[in-house]
Design a protein around this motif. Sequence first.
Motif, PDB file in Angstrom:
ATOM      1  N   ILE A   1       0.842  -1.211   0.000  1.00 35.62           N
ATOM      2  CA  ILE A   1       0.000   0.000   0.000  1.00 35.62           C
ATOM      3  C   ILE A   1       0.871   1.253   0.000  1.00 35.62           C
ATOM      4  O   ILE A   1       0.621   2.211  -0.743  1.00 35.62           O
ATOM      5  N   THR A   2       1.907   1.274   0.828  1.00 37.07           N
ATOM      6  CA  THR A   2       2.784   2.443   0.926  1.00 37.07           C
ATOM      7  C   THR A   2       3.502   2.702  -0.395  1.00 37.07           C
ATOM      8  O   THR A   2       3.544   3.840  -0.876  1.00 37.07           O
ATOM      9  N   LEU A   3       4.053   1.646  -0.981  1.00 41.25           N
ATOM     10  CA  LEU A   3       4.761   1.825  -2.251  1.00 41.25           C
ATOM     11  C   LEU A   3       3.819   2.266  -3.366  1.00 41.25           C
ATOM     12  O   LEU A   3       4.183   3.106  -4.193  1.00 41.25           O
ATOM     13  N   TYR A   4       2.612   1.744  -3.362  1.00 44.23           N
ATOM     14  CA  TYR A   4       1.661   2.058  -4.429  1.00 44.23           C
ATOM     15  C   TYR A   4       1.051   3.452  -4.258  1.00 44.23           C
ATOM     16  O   TYR A   4       1.079   4.262  -5.184  1.00 44.23           O
ATOM     17  N   TYR A   5       0.510   3.736  -3.087  1.00 41.06           N
ATOM     18  CA  TYR A   5      -0.223   4.992  -2.894  1.00 41.06           C
ATOM     19  C   TYR A   5       0.656   6.167  -2.450  1.00 41.06           C
ATOM     20  O   TYR A   5       0.460   7.287  -2.911  1.00 41.06           O
ATOM     21  N   TYR A   6       1.603   5.920  -1.573  1.00 41.41           N
ATOM     22  CA  TYR A   6       2.424   7.025  -1.070  1.00 41.41           C
ATOM     23  C   TYR A   6       3.597   7.332  -1.989  1.00 41.41           C
ATOM     24  O   TYR A   6       3.976   8.481  -2.157  1.00 41.41           O
ATOM     25  N   GLU A   7       4.204   6.272  -2.537  1.00 41.24           N
ATOM     26  CA  GLU A   7       5.422   6.476  -3.317  1.00 41.24           C
ATOM     27  C   GLU A   7       5.187   6.440  -4.821  1.00 41.24           C
ATOM     28  O   GLU A   7       6.076   6.757  -5.592  1.00 41.24           O
ATOM     29  N   GLY A   8       4.007   6.030  -5.257  1.00 42.05           N
ATOM     30  CA  GLY A   8       3.650   6.077  -6.665  1.00 42.05           C
ATOM     31  C   GLY A   8       4.251   5.002  -7.549  1.00 42.05           C
ATOM     32  O   GLY A   8       4.285   5.157  -8.773  1.00 42.05           O
TER      33      GLY A   8
ATOM     34  N   ASP B   1      10.177  -9.013  -4.801  1.00 35.40           N
ATOM     35  CA  ASP B   1      10.459 -10.385  -5.251  1.00 35.40           C
ATOM     36  C   ASP B   1       9.216 -11.269  -5.286  1.00 35.40           C
ATOM     37  O   ASP B   1       9.251 -12.432  -4.876  1.00 35.40           O
ATOM     38  N   VAL B   2       8.102 -10.703  -5.734  1.00 34.77           N
ATOM     39  CA  VAL B   2       6.875 -11.473  -5.922  1.00 34.77           C
ATOM     40  C   VAL B   2       6.338 -11.167  -7.312  1.00 34.77           C
ATOM     41  O   VAL B   2       6.810 -10.256  -7.982  1.00 34.77           O
ATOM     42  N   SER B   3       5.328 -11.908  -7.724  1.00 39.58           N
ATOM     43  CA  SER B   3       4.757 -11.675  -9.049  1.00 39.58           C
ATOM     44  C   SER B   3       3.854 -10.438  -9.037  1.00 39.58           C
ATOM     45  O   SER B   3       3.386  -9.996  -7.980  1.00 39.58           O
ATOM     46  N   ASP B   4       3.604  -9.920 -10.225  1.00 41.35           N
ATOM     47  CA  ASP B   4       2.713  -8.774 -10.375  1.00 41.35           C
ATOM     48  C   ASP B   4       1.308  -9.118  -9.862  1.00 41.35           C
ATOM     49  O   ASP B   4       0.660  -8.298  -9.221  1.00 41.35           O
ATOM     50  N   SER B   5       0.863 -10.338 -10.111  1.00 39.17           N
ATOM     51  CA  SER B   5      -0.473 -10.732  -9.640  1.00 39.17           C
ATOM     52  C   SER B   5      -0.521 -10.797  -8.110  1.00 39.17           C
ATOM     53  O   SER B   5      -1.545 -10.467  -7.512  1.00 39.17           O
ATOM     54  N   THR B   6       0.583 -11.177  -7.470  1.00 42.08           N
ATOM     55  CA  THR B   6       0.633 -11.174  -6.004  1.00 42.08           C
ATOM     56  C   THR B   6       0.500  -9.755  -5.474  1.00 42.08           C
ATOM     57  O   THR B   6      -0.214  -9.516  -4.500  1.00 42.08           O
ATOM     58  N   VAL B   7       1.164  -8.811  -6.121  1.00 42.52           N
ATOM     59  CA  VAL B   7       1.056  -7.405  -5.718  1.00 42.52           C
ATOM     60  C   VAL B   7      -0.393  -6.940  -5.866  1.00 42.52           C
ATOM     61  O   VAL B   7      -0.950  -6.315  -4.946  1.00 42.52           O
ATOM     62  N   ARG B   8      -1.011  -7.245  -6.996  1.00 42.67           N
ATOM     63  CA  ARG B   8      -2.410  -6.841  -7.200  1.00 42.67           C
ATOM     64  C   ARG B   8      -3.328  -7.495  -6.170  1.00 42.67           C
ATOM     65  O   ARG B   8      -4.247  -6.849  -5.653  1.00 42.67           O
ATOM     66  N   ASN B   9      -3.060  -8.760  -5.845  1.00 41.29           N
ATOM     67  CA  ASN B   9      -3.861  -9.443  -4.820  1.00 41.29           C
ATOM     68  C   ASN B   9      -3.677  -8.797  -3.445  1.00 41.29           C
ATOM     69  O   ASN B   9      -4.647  -8.624  -2.701  1.00 41.29           O
ATOM     70  N   ARG B  10      -2.441  -8.449  -3.107  1.00 38.35           N
ATOM     71  CA  ARG B  10      -2.190  -7.786  -1.815  1.00 38.35           C
ATOM     72  C   ARG B  10      -2.915  -6.442  -1.754  1.00 38.35           C
ATOM     73  O   ARG B  10      -3.482  -6.092  -0.728  1.00 38.35           O
ATOM     74  N   LEU B  11      -2.848  -5.702  -2.859  1.00 37.96           N
ATOM     75  CA  LEU B  11      -3.555  -4.417  -2.896  1.00 37.96           C
ATOM     76  C   LEU B  11      -5.052  -4.625  -2.714  1.00 37.96           C
ATOM     77  O   LEU B  11      -5.704  -3.913  -1.938  1.00 37.96           O
TER      78      LEU B  11
ATOM     79  N   ARG C   1      -6.651  -7.229  -1.328  1.00 38.15           N
ATOM     80  CA  ARG C   1      -6.941  -7.686   0.039  1.00 38.15           C
ATOM     81  C   ARG C   1      -6.819  -6.546   1.044  1.00 38.15           C
ATOM     82  O   ARG C   1      -7.644  -6.411   1.949  1.00 38.15           O
ATOM     83  N   ALA C   2      -5.788  -5.756   0.891  1.00 37.13           N
ATOM     84  CA  ALA C   2      -5.573  -4.647   1.822  1.00 37.13           C
ATOM     85  C   ALA C   2      -6.699  -3.620   1.710  1.00 37.13           C
ATOM     86  O   ALA C   2      -7.203  -3.141   2.734  1.00 37.13           O
TER      87      ALA C   2
ATOM     88  N   LYS D   1     -11.434  -1.231   4.026  1.00 42.62           N
ATOM     89  CA  LYS D   1     -12.842  -0.852   3.858  1.00 42.62           C
ATOM     90  C   LYS D   1     -13.688  -1.479   4.957  1.00 42.62           C
ATOM     91  O   LYS D   1     -14.528  -0.809   5.581  1.00 42.62           O
ATOM     92  N   GLU D   2     -13.456  -2.771   5.215  1.00 42.31           N
ATOM     93  CA  GLU D   2     -14.228  -3.455   6.251  1.00 42.31           C
ATOM     94  C   GLU D   2     -13.969  -2.852   7.628  1.00 42.31           C
ATOM     95  O   GLU D   2     -14.912  -2.585   8.382  1.00 42.31           O
TER      96      GLU D   2
END
Length: 160
Positions: A116-123, A134-144, A146-147, A152-153
């Motif tokens: 979340i920090t790398l995506y939203y804060y650091e762009g 060191d993970v796949s792009d799909s893992t990053v998208r899944n983490r985003l 899930r987070a 939201k919940e």
Amino acid sequence: MDKEKTDAWFMKETQAMSDTLFRVAFAILRNYTDCEDAVQNTILKAYQNLNTLKDRKYFRTWTVRILKNECFAVLKKQRTLVPLSERQDADYEMDVPDPDLNRAFDTLSPEERLTITLYYYEGYKTAEIAKLTDVSDSTVRNRLSRARAALKEKLTKRSF
């Protein structure tokens, strides 16, 4: 490049990314003192291994990767001492408009907080985050995903 120019370049680059380094460290460690130590160790390791960096345009990515590894090493050491969930010393908060969001953020896993920090804060883009962590792009998208769902919940129910 001679040593003086290299040192000046290194100093300029590390100073320019000091806020980023601290935010990334805090996203993982959630402790001000541990973050300072991790950032200092990262800068030292980056300087000592600067000769292994093939292209200076990747310096920021390379340094964040060193920092990520340093932070997870700190967490691994701490697990043998006190579980992170039991620590009550998160004395620095990310600059977010809603304190409830910060508390909900604390409930995420270190990997999700980092993403979340790398995506939203650091762009960073998901592909860049995948390389850094060191993970796949799909893992990053899944983490985003899930987070975001967890945040939201938590924020909807105000349960943290």
